[in-house]
Design a protein around this motif. Structure first.
Motif, mmCIF file in Angstrom:
data_model
loop_
_atom_site.group_PDB
_atom_site.id
_atom_site.type_symbol
_atom_site.label_atom_id
_atom_site.label_comp_id
_atom_site.label_asym_id
_atom_site.label_seq_id
_atom_site.Cartn_x
_atom_site.Cartn_y
_atom_site.Cartn_z
ATOM 1 N N ASP A 151 -3.765 9.166 8.227
ATOM 2 C CA ASP A 151 -3.718 8.140 7.162
ATOM 3 C C ASP A 151 -3.762 6.696 7.686
ATOM 4 O O ASP A 151 -4.539 5.793 7.140
ATOM 5 C CB ASP A 151 -2.236 8.439 6.372
ATOM 6 C CG ASP A 151 -2.339 9.479 5.641
ATOM 7 O OD1 ASP A 151 -3.413 10.030 5.309
ATOM 8 O OD2 ASP A 151 -0.920 9.977 5.471
ATOM 9 N N ALA A 207 -9.405 1.761 8.800
ATOM 10 C CA ALA A 207 -10.791 1.779 8.762
ATOM 11 C C ALA A 207 -11.184 1.154 7.220
ATOM 12 O O ALA A 207 -12.389 0.471 7.209
ATOM 13 C CB ALA A 207 -11.563 3.131 8.697
ATOM 14 N N ASP A 208 -10.367 1.170 6.182
ATOM 15 C CA ASP A 208 -10.520 0.702 4.907
ATOM 16 C C ASP A 208 -10.372 -0.662 4.754
ATOM 17 O O ASP A 208 -10.592 -1.431 3.564
ATOM 18 C CB ASP A 208 -10.008 1.615 3.952
ATOM 19 C CG ASP A 208 -10.471 2.963 3.730
ATOM 20 O OD1 ASP A 208 -11.711 2.971 4.348
ATOM 21 O OD2 ASP A 208 -9.600 3.867 3.162
ATOM 22 N N LYS A 229 -16.906 -4.587 12.039
ATOM 23 C CA LYS A 229 -16.197 -4.014 10.971
ATOM 24 C C LYS A 229 -14.878 -3.287 11.416
ATOM 25 O O LYS A 229 -14.896 -2.569 12.195
ATOM 26 C CB LYS A 229 -17.185 -3.203 10.313
ATOM 27 C CG LYS A 229 -18.311 -4.035 9.696
ATOM 28 C CD LYS A 229 -19.347 -3.083 8.706
ATOM 29 C CE LYS A 229 -20.553 -3.800 8.149
ATOM 30 N NZ LYS A 229 -20.275 -4.644 7.330
ATOM 31 N N TRP A 230 -13.751 -3.370 10.425
ATOM 32 C CA TRP A 230 -12.644 -2.720 10.615
ATOM 33 C C TRP A 230 -13.039 -1.037 10.923
ATOM 34 O O TRP A 230 -12.450 -0.418 11.688
ATOM 35 C CB TRP A 230 -11.848 -2.839 9.452
ATOM 36 C CG TRP A 230 -10.972 -4.155 9.567
ATOM 37 C CD1 TRP A 230 -11.172 -5.260 8.666
ATOM 38 C CD2 TRP A 230 -10.134 -4.532 10.419
ATOM 39 N NE1 TRP A 230 -10.437 -6.292 9.016
ATOM 40 C CE2 TRP A 230 -9.610 -5.581 10.207
ATOM 41 C CE3 TRP A 230 -9.409 -3.886 11.776
ATOM 42 C CZ2 TRP A 230 -8.887 -6.600 10.837
ATOM 43 C CZ3 TRP A 230 -8.392 -4.404 12.203
ATOM 44 C CH2 TRP A 230 -8.007 -5.783 11.983
ATOM 45 N N ARG A 231 -14.035 -0.453 10.280
ATOM 46 C CA ARG A 231 -14.198 0.976 10.279
ATOM 47 C C ARG A 231 -14.717 1.340 11.571
ATOM 48 O O ARG A 231 -14.476 2.387 12.203
ATOM 49 C CB ARG A 231 -15.020 1.354 9.295
ATOM 50 C CG ARG A 231 -16.339 1.073 9.324
ATOM 51 C CD ARG A 231 -17.239 1.781 8.257
ATOM 52 N NE ARG A 231 -18.714 1.154 8.348
ATOM 53 C CZ ARG A 231 -19.228 0.215 7.478
ATOM 54 N NH1 ARG A 231 -18.453 -0.150 6.616
ATOM 55 N NH2 ARG A 231 -20.390 -0.412 7.598
ATOM 56 N N LYS A 241 0.467 4.441 0.272
ATOM 57 C CA LYS A 241 0.026 5.306 1.396
ATOM 58 C C LYS A 241 0.594 4.884 2.782
ATOM 59 O O LYS A 241 0.894 6.028 3.564
ATOM 60 C CB LYS A 241 -1.334 5.362 1.540
ATOM 61 C CG LYS A 241 -1.754 6.616 2.247
ATOM 62 C CD LYS A 241 -3.389 6.507 2.153
ATOM 63 C CE LYS A 241 -4.057 7.900 2.729
ATOM 64 N NZ LYS A 241 -5.340 7.954 2.648
ATOM 65 N N ASP A 297 -10.467 -4.797 4.348
ATOM 66 C CA ASP A 297 -11.601 -5.654 3.901
ATOM 67 C C ASP A 297 -11.976 -6.519 5.135
ATOM 68 O O ASP A 297 -11.149 -7.115 5.920
ATOM 69 C CB ASP A 297 -11.136 -6.439 2.910
ATOM 70 C CG ASP A 297 -12.085 -7.378 2.238
ATOM 71 O OD1 ASP A 297 -13.063 -7.667 2.830
ATOM 72 O OD2 ASP A 297 -11.939 -7.900 1.001
ATOM 73 N N ASP A 298 -13.249 -6.490 5.574
ATOM 74 C CA ASP A 298 -13.943 -7.069 6.587
ATOM 75 C C ASP A 298 -13.802 -8.696 6.564
ATOM 76 O O ASP A 298 -14.077 -9.242 7.520
ATOM 77 C CB ASP A 298 -15.202 -6.593 6.881
ATOM 78 C CG ASP A 298 -15.481 -5.049 7.394
ATOM 79 O OD1 ASP A 298 -14.489 -4.758 7.875
ATOM 80 O OD2 ASP A 298 -16.461 -4.364 6.823
ATOM 81 N N LYS A 300 0.827 -1.435 0.028
ATOM 82 C CA LYS A 300 -0.050 -0.104 0.116
ATOM 83 C C LYS A 300 0.824 1.234 0.091
ATOM 84 O O LYS A 300 1.679 1.507 1.010
ATOM 85 C CB LYS A 300 -0.967 0.079 1.199
ATOM 86 C CG LYS A 300 -1.793 1.132 1.186
ATOM 87 C CD LYS A 300 -3.272 0.383 1.886
ATOM 88 C CE LYS A 300 -4.328 1.435 1.529
ATOM 89 N NZ LYS A 300 -5.099 1.536 0.396
ATOM 90 N N GLU A 359 -7.395 5.733 8.616
ATOM 91 C CA GLU A 359 -7.940 5.498 7.307
ATOM 92 C C GLU A 359 -7.749 4.215 6.648
ATOM 93 O O GLU A 359 -8.609 3.348 6.288
ATOM 94 C CB GLU A 359 -7.684 6.415 6.233
ATOM 95 C CG GLU A 359 -8.556 7.726 6.236
ATOM 96 C CD GLU A 359 -8.086 8.784 5.084
ATOM 97 O OE1 GLU A 359 -7.799 8.346 3.916
ATOM 98 O OE2 GLU A 359 -7.868 9.829 5.372
ATOM 99 N N ILE A 360 -6.449 3.813 6.745
ATOM 100 C CA ILE A 360 -5.994 2.466 6.116
ATOM 101 C C ILE A 360 -6.678 1.426 7.067
ATOM 102 O O ILE A 360 -7.206 0.400 6.420
ATOM 103 C CB ILE A 360 -4.575 2.323 6.374
ATOM 104 C CG1 ILE A 360 -3.847 3.381 5.223
ATOM 105 C CG2 ILE A 360 -3.938 0.863 5.980
ATOM 106 C CD1 ILE A 360 -2.340 3.818 5.375
#
Length: 163
Positions: A94, A100-101, A146-148, A86, A103-104, A84, A97-98
């Motif tokens: 960041d 939270a994004d 969920k990760w987020r 980023k 994949d569950d 990644k 965000e990474i």
């Protein structure tokens, strides 16, 4: 692992060679000591069956090399290994965000990157962590679907080891 549980491993890259002015920072390789640190720490995780289902690495040579050592040592399939961009110069926001994004479908993920953001992130999740040294591994569990939904409010420090 119950379904409402997410496990995040933060792995700071192992010790890198210092190349002032000779090489771009992103291209700095691991130091000989860094290779030993990475293999030793990966072996420690393997011994305790601490194996992430996904590894996500910064593209920096030192981080990517560290991540590959862990991937091979922990027998994580190539299909569950990502780079990644980023992560290379990620700041604290960041990193949020990474995470939270993510994949569950992956309940446990290892992110391989850099300071100062890794130490800042770890300290935000658990105030007892002031600094993550090279090849240091921090594991946080989040009881979320969920990760987020993972945050410092529901972070539980499960592991903090380093060479």
């Amino acid at each position: 692992m119950k379904s409402g549980m997410r496990t995040l491993y933060l792995l700071r890259h192992a010790k890198a060679v210092k190349y002032p002015d000779l090489t771009a920072d992103i291209d700095r390789p691991l130091h000989e000591t860094g290779y030993m640190e990475a293999y030793s720490m990966a072996s420690e995780l393997f011994k305790h069956n601490e194996i992430p289902s996904l590894i996500v690495s910064s593209p920096a040579v030192r981080a990517f090399s560290t991540a590959l050592i862990f991937q091979r040592s922990l027998e994580v399939p190539d299909s569950n290994f990502r780079m990644k961009e980023k992560l290379y110069d990620a700041d604290l926001n960041d990193l949020y965000e990474i995470v939270a994004d993510l994949d569950d479908k992956y309940q446990s993920v290892m992110i391989v990157g850099h300071n100062p953001s890794f130490s800042q992130f770890a300290a935000k999740m658990d105030a007892s962590i002031l600094h993550v040294p090279t090849a240091g591994i921090v594991r946080f569990d989040f009881e979320v679907e969920k990760w987020r939904h993972s945050s410092y409010i529901n972070a539980e420090l499960r592991l903090f080891i380093y060479p």
